[in-house]
Design an enzyme around this catalytic site. Sequence first.
Site, PDB file in Angstrom:
ATOM      1  CB  THR A  46      -0.936   0.000   1.223  1.00  0.00           C
ATOM      2  OG1 THR A  46      -1.600  -1.260   1.295  1.00  0.00           O
ATOM      3  CG2 THR A  46      -1.983   1.094   1.126  1.00  0.00           C
ATOM      4  CE1 TYR A 135       0.538  -8.962   2.342  1.00  0.00           C
ATOM      5  CE2 TYR A 135       2.250  -7.356   1.853  1.00  0.00           C
ATOM      6  CZ  TYR A 135       0.952  -7.774   1.755  1.00  0.00           C
ATOM      7  OH  TYR A 135       0.040  -7.006   1.057  1.00  0.00           O
ATOM      8  CE  LYS A 163      -1.251  -7.197   4.773  1.00  0.00           C
ATOM      9  NZ  LYS A 163      -0.715  -6.009   4.074  1.00  0.00           N
ATOM     10  CB  VAL A 205      -2.118  -5.804   8.091  1.00  0.00           C
ATOM     11  CG1 VAL A 205      -1.315  -4.676   7.446  1.00  0.00           C
ATOM     12  CG2 VAL A 205      -1.309  -6.468   9.204  1.00  0.00           C
TER      13      VAL A 205
END
Length: 295
Positions: A46, A135, A163, A205
């Site tokens: 992001t 992740y 995540k 998250v």
Amino acid sequence: MELSGCGTALVTPFRADGGLDEPAMIRLVNRQIESGINFLIPCGTTGEASTLSEAEMLRVVETVVSTAAGRVPVFAGCTHNATSEAVARAKKLAKVAGLNGLLTANPYYNRPGQEGQYQHFRAIAESVELPVLLYNIPSRTGVNLEPATVLRLAEIPNIVGVKESSGNLGQITELITQAPRGFKIFSGDDGLTLPVLALGGAGLVSVASNAIPAQMAKMVRAAMDGDWPTAREINRKFFRLMQAHFSEPSPAPVKAVLALMGYGEDHLRLPMVSVSAATRRKLELMAGELGLVAR
């Protein structure tokens, strides 16, 4: 510091000339913390990390850490498809005073198998003393980190959780039910937050929390406290907006929403571009209906 609850995968504010907008970053971080967000992740997907130079990445992380000033944990994104480069960046990030940990995604483009991913993540974790959060985001990287591999990685002392952005609830359930105690599984998808928390996930998250930090933090807190009516009510109200943040490649939609709300400018770096006029109209209408902007 305890890593749980609602964290934000921070956008990286840019100026019109393409440079880092540090004052906007500072305002963003302060708003997040004041709204009840539990931890922050700069320089992730992001945050358009793949468009940042190494110097810019370090500057963003230093700015977020200094602004947070120990109020919440900060885990810095540290992803590269060359293991040697990821290790080098991890070592540089580890020198940032006050940084609490690293978030590192699957190696992209190379599409390594499970053993390659295991060796990659192991090398990163063993290069630093900081806690490391894995992740898994197959839609961006082209490879899935399977539960069996995560469980092998969980044996490495400073790999503390994952995540999970696979969108596969069966896979996430397998992880939650088999992971050792203390190993944390976070939802990486706003829209799957409640089912993941119901299964025993450690938190979220979030992308949406860039724009609506108080609401997302309250939803996660309610779910983790067992107040499901409140959690479901918030989810019902904001679910369309959560989904709309991915109506075009992220983070363009959430940056557009932030700009509509008066928080920063809607600037991205190529190859990312701002949302289309049609999408902007839809986001503006949705934000207005939710009371986020003056109509």
